[in-house]
Design a protein around this motif. Structure first.
Motif, PDB file in Angstrom:
ATOM      1  N   THR A 105       0.854  -1.181   0.000  1.00  0.00           N
ATOM      2  CA  THR A 105       0.000   0.000   0.000  1.00  0.00           C
ATOM      3  C   THR A 105       0.887   1.227   0.000  1.00  0.00           C
ATOM      4  OG1 THR A 105      -1.758  -1.154   1.194  1.00  0.00           O
ATOM      5  CG2 THR A 105      -1.780   1.255   1.284  1.00  0.00           C
ATOM      6  N   SER A 106       0.585   2.186  -0.878  1.00  0.00           N
ATOM      7  CA  SER A 106       1.499   3.308  -1.127  1.00  0.00           C
ATOM      8  C   SER A 106       0.834   4.656  -0.869  1.00  0.00           C
ATOM      9  CB  SER A 106       1.984   3.249  -2.584  1.00  0.00           C
ATOM     10  OG  SER A 106       2.663   4.436  -2.951  1.00  0.00           O
ATOM     11  N   LEU A 107       1.624   5.597  -0.398  1.00  0.00           N
ATOM     12  CA  LEU A 107       1.211   6.995  -0.292  1.00  0.00           C
ATOM     13  C   LEU A 107       2.405   7.870  -0.628  1.00  0.00           C
ATOM     14  CD1 LEU A 107      -0.990   9.108   0.666  1.00  0.00           C
ATOM     15  CD2 LEU A 107       0.174   9.029   2.885  1.00  0.00           C
ATOM     16  N   TYR A 108       2.207   8.838  -1.510  1.00  0.00           N
ATOM     17  CA  TYR A 108       3.262   9.822  -1.744  1.00  0.00           C
ATOM     18  C   TYR A 108       2.639  11.195  -1.876  1.00  0.00           C
ATOM     19  CZ  TYR A 108       2.348   9.971  -6.875  1.00  0.00           C
ATOM     20  OH  TYR A 108       1.792  10.124  -8.122  1.00  0.00           O
ATOM     21  N   ARG A 109       3.487  12.218  -1.746  1.00  0.00           N
ATOM     22  CA  ARG A 109       3.024  13.594  -1.911  1.00  0.00           C
ATOM     23  C   ARG A 109       3.750  14.216  -3.083  1.00  0.00           C
ATOM     24  NH1 ARG A 109       1.740  18.065   2.843  1.00  0.00           N
ATOM     25  NH2 ARG A 109       0.015  19.023   1.666  1.00  0.00           N
ATOM     26  N   SER A 110       2.967  14.721  -4.011  1.00  0.00           N
ATOM     27  CA  SER A 110       3.509  15.360  -5.206  1.00  0.00           C
ATOM     28  C   SER A 110       4.111  16.719  -4.847  1.00  0.00           C
ATOM     29  CB  SER A 110       2.377  15.537  -6.222  1.00  0.00           C
ATOM     30  OG  SER A 110       2.737  16.414  -7.252  1.00  0.00           O
ATOM     31  N   PRO A 111       5.053  17.226  -5.657  1.00  0.00           N
ATOM     32  CA  PRO A 111       5.573  18.576  -5.419  1.00  0.00           C
ATOM     33  C   PRO A 111       4.480  19.640  -5.365  1.00  0.00           C
ATOM     34  CG  PRO A 111       6.969  17.428  -6.977  1.00  0.00           C
ATOM     35  CD  PRO A 111       5.793  16.540  -6.736  1.00  0.00           C
ATOM     36  N   SER A 112       3.322  19.379  -5.971  1.00  0.00           N
ATOM     37  CA  SER A 112       2.211  20.327  -5.926  1.00  0.00           C
ATOM     38  C   SER A 112       1.520  20.355  -4.573  1.00  0.00           C
ATOM     39  CB  SER A 112       1.176  19.962  -6.988  1.00  0.00           C
ATOM     40  OG  SER A 112       0.527  18.738  -6.651  1.00  0.00           O
ATOM     41  N   GLY A 113       1.824  19.373  -3.719  1.00  0.00           N
ATOM     42  CA  GLY A 113       1.150  19.234  -2.434  1.00  0.00           C
ATOM     43  C   GLY A 113       0.067  18.177  -2.430  1.00  0.00           C
ATOM     44  N   ALA A 114      -0.275  17.643  -3.594  1.00  0.00           N
ATOM     45  CA  ALA A 114      -1.323  16.621  -3.672  1.00  0.00           C
ATOM     46  C   ALA A 114      -0.831  15.300  -3.101  1.00  0.00           C
ATOM     47  CB  ALA A 114      -1.746  16.424  -5.124  1.00  0.00           C
ATOM     48  N   TYR A 115      -1.719  14.614  -2.399  1.00  0.00           N
ATOM     49  CA  TYR A 115      -1.449  13.256  -1.955  1.00  0.00           C
ATOM     50  C   TYR A 115      -1.941  12.278  -3.022  1.00  0.00           C
ATOM     51  CZ  TYR A 115      -0.573  15.005   2.782  1.00  0.00           C
ATOM     52  OH  TYR A 115      -0.058  15.669   3.877  1.00  0.00           O
ATOM     53  N   VAL A 116      -1.214  11.172  -3.163  1.00  0.00           N
ATOM     54  CA  VAL A 116      -1.657  10.082  -4.037  1.00  0.00           C
ATOM     55  C   VAL A 116      -1.581   8.796  -3.222  1.00  0.00           C
ATOM     56  CG1 VAL A 116      -1.304   8.806  -6.161  1.00  0.00           C
ATOM     57  CG2 VAL A 116      -0.884  11.276  -6.118  1.00  0.00           C
ATOM     58  N   PHE A 117      -2.743   8.184  -2.998  1.00  0.00           N
ATOM     59  CA  PHE A 117      -2.841   6.963  -2.196  1.00  0.00           C
ATOM     60  C   PHE A 117      -3.290   5.822  -3.088  1.00  0.00           C
ATOM     61  CE2 PHE A 117      -5.468   3.944   0.187  1.00  0.00           C
ATOM     62  CZ  PHE A 117      -4.591   3.574   1.208  1.00  0.00           C
ATOM     63  N   ALA A 118      -2.671   4.669  -2.945  1.00  0.00           N
ATOM     64  CA  ALA A 118      -3.076   3.458  -3.662  1.00  0.00           C
ATOM     65  C   ALA A 118      -3.140   2.306  -2.676  1.00  0.00           C
ATOM     66  CB  ALA A 118      -2.098   3.140  -4.788  1.00  0.00           C
ATOM     67  N   SER A 119      -4.334   1.745  -2.492  1.00  0.00           N
ATOM     68  CA  SER A 119      -4.510   0.692  -1.494  1.00  0.00           C
ATOM     69  C   SER A 119      -3.788  -0.587  -1.881  1.00  0.00           C
ATOM     70  CB  SER A 119      -5.994   0.404  -1.276  1.00  0.00           C
ATOM     71  OG  SER A 119      -6.550  -0.265  -2.397  1.00  0.00           O
ATOM     72  N   GLY A 120      -3.712  -0.883  -3.190  1.00  0.00           N
ATOM     73  CA  GLY A 120      -3.002  -2.070  -3.647  1.00  0.00           C
ATOM     74  C   GLY A 120      -3.730  -3.373  -3.457  1.00  0.00           C
ATOM     75  N   THR A 121      -5.049  -3.330  -3.217  1.00  0.00           N
ATOM     76  CA  THR A 121      -5.825  -4.557  -3.025  1.00  0.00           C
ATOM     77  C   THR A 121      -7.287  -4.299  -3.352  1.00  0.00           C
ATOM     78  OG1 THR A 121      -6.672  -6.159  -1.403  1.00  0.00           O
ATOM     79  CG2 THR A 121      -5.984  -4.017  -0.549  1.00  0.00           C
ATOM     80  N   PHE A 122      -7.960  -5.331  -3.863  1.00  0.00           N
ATOM     81  CA  PHE A 122      -9.393  -5.240  -4.129  1.00  0.00           C
ATOM     82  C   PHE A 122     -10.220  -5.068  -2.857  1.00  0.00           C
ATOM     83  CE2 PHE A 122     -10.532  -7.449  -8.428  1.00  0.00           C
ATOM     84  CZ  PHE A 122      -9.726  -6.558  -9.102  1.00  0.00           C
TER      85      PHE A 122
END
Length: 495
Positions: free
Chosen positions: A447-464
């Motif tokens: 499961t991943s979370l990162y923050r873009s240089p714009s300040g946006a968060y991007v979350f991916a659960s990685g599972t159905f």
């Protein structure tokens, strides 16, 4: 065709039932107790009972109920002229009824509604039904664009945006469904939910009759045997009903999130994937875009819109796995209606042929998600918590290495070290979960979370199984509910 062969196709999930990790077929979001069986043994959804919205006691399984229409006899089947429509606009329904007789259309909005899960918002008068012509076939592409219009629903200006289901019922008690979305492209909201209608159509095998139906995965041969991807359709049409009960295979994964988010009062707007494709989504109106269900098929305009949203500061939340995997194209129907044909180039027999995987085209999905598709999960496995001190896990009670049973299911994503990553100011993996593949290989989910240089968060659960853990009876997990709330709250307040 033998009767036992016909019965195999009445479920609407013959081809893909194994890919639903919860074994609930084409209606994976059914409630447990307020279900009942039709006299043919088919489970009928709880939400079609008017009593469920009036506060009365719903009918239980020992009482008679409507029967589910099937794709062999086509007792009642239909589709809508558009996937999404705005308040004040019309939406047309094309419906076949065999034998011809009167029918009604009851419209429900999906939401929490005190645990009911839906509320009735409209009902048609009795309508005259006709047996429409047989579906047209052009190669493997099946279309019903030539069906006559059966009913027009003028969406009232006061209707809330949301996920809706039209319930079609014949006088003699057969029932089917047509999902659609009510959107308001100009309305501001904290979160925009994007329902994955492109992926839903990719899986649609209508008519699932053992003869003519085809999806991007399957088709039939002359003996009624189910063929695989090498013989499947390269183009499918939105101008046809969904197989079986009339609801897309993976629709429950999106509706689980809808019920959760509306229960806790998040400020939501709604649209579908084709709105994103057609440029009808203005990301500046939202703090976050939420992709709540299985969302495997993306056009180039869809991807560019998501990337542009992230780069301007709008967060992205992906609550499934195997997202943004195939690149697709959308085209007009023979009648000229836009975005009614869906095409995907997949290798057909020649192993040297190049398909349309985003990663094979030089744009791996990890560049957006932070992780990417790793494979199927044969048996549900625990999600293993990593970096438990992170704010996502705050107040969940989760400790490092804790196991959330059954949460890695269906399909899984992970980080690929040799694949490029998106630009980020922060990046963290919040789960690292071993599981065993069908061939015995040791694999893992992340499961991943990162923050873009714009300040946006991007979350991916990685599972159905993430969305079902939010509001599906028998699968709810309070830790996942709290973690999801932590993520959405941060996006809504600080995004």
């Amino acid at each position: 065709m033998a009767a036992d062969q016909i019965r195999r196709w009445e479920s609407g999930a013959l081809a893909h039932g194994v890919s639903d990790p919860f074994g609930q077929g084409p209606l994976p979001w059914l409630r447990g107790e307020p279900e009942y069986l039709g006299d043919d043994g088919q489970v009928v959804p709880w939400y079609v009972d008017l009593a469920a919205s009036s506060g009365e006691t719903p009918r239980r399984s020992h009482l008679p109920g409507p029967r589910t229409a099937d794709d062999v006899r086509r007792q009642i089947k239909g589709f809508a002229s558009a996937g999404a429509v705005s308040p004040g606009e019309p939406i047309d329904f094309r419906i076949t009824v065999d034998p011809p007789q009167e029918f009604t259309v009851d419209v429900y909005r999906i939401g929490h509604y005190g645990g009911d899960g839906a509320s009735q918002v409209s009902a048609s008068p009795r309508l005259s039904g006709i047996a429409q012509p047989a579906p047209l076939a052009a190669g493997r592409t099946i279309s019903c664009h030539h069906w006559w219009q059966s009913w027009r629903l003028q969406i009232p200006p006061h209707w809330r945006t949301g996920a809706y289901v039209a319930v079609l019922t014949t006088v003699d008690g057969y029932r089917s469904h047509v999902p659609f979305t009510v959107r308001d492209p100009a309305a501001r909201a904290d979160l925009l939910l994007l329902l994955p209608d492109v992926t839903w159509q990719a899986y649609n095998l209508y008519p699932e009759d053992g003869r003519t139906g085809a999806s991007l995965y399957h088709a039939w041969d002359e003996a009624g045997r189910l063929l695989g991807e090498e013989e499947a359709a390269g183009t499918v049409s939105f101008d046809r009903p969904y197989a079986g009960a009339g609801l897309p295979l993976h629709i429950g994964h999106a509706y689980d999130f809808v019920r959760f988010a509306e229960r806790y009062g998040y400020d939501l707007a709604y649209a579908d994937a084709r709105d994103l494709h057609a440029g009808r989504v203005d990301p500046s109106l939202y703090r976050g875009l939420v992709f709540p269900g299985h969302d495997e098929y993306w056009s180039a305009p869809m991807r560019r819109a998501a990337e542009g949203a992230r780069d301007m500061g709008t967060s992205l939340v992906f609550l499934s796995a195997n997202t943004m995997y195939w690149q697709v194209e959308l085209a007009s129907s023979p009648a000229g209606d836009p975005d009614r044909l869906l095409s995907c180039r997949k290798p057909r027999g020649d192993t040297r042929g190049r398909g349309s995987l985003w990663r094979d085209l030089g744009e791996p999905e990890q560049l957006v998600l932070g992780v990417q598709y790793a494979g199927r999960v044969p048996q549900p496995s625990p999600l293993v918590v990593r970096n438990a001190g992170h704010w996502l896990w705050e107040a969940t009670g989760a400790a490092e290495g804790d196991r959330v049973e059954g949460l890695v299911a269906g399909e899984a994503d992970r980080y690929f070290p040799r694949t490029a990553l998106p630009e980020s100011t922060e990046r963290i993996l919040l789960a690292h979960s071993p599981y065993e593949a069908a061939d015995g290989r040791r694999c893992h989910q992340e499961t991943s979370l990162y923050r873009s240089p714009s300040g946006a968060y991007v979350f991916a659960s990685g599972t159905f199984a993430w969305s079902p853990a939010l509001d599906r009876p028998g699968h709810v997990d309070a830790r996942i509910q709290r973690a999801t709330a932590n993520l959405l709250d941060r996006i809504c307040k600080h995004g």
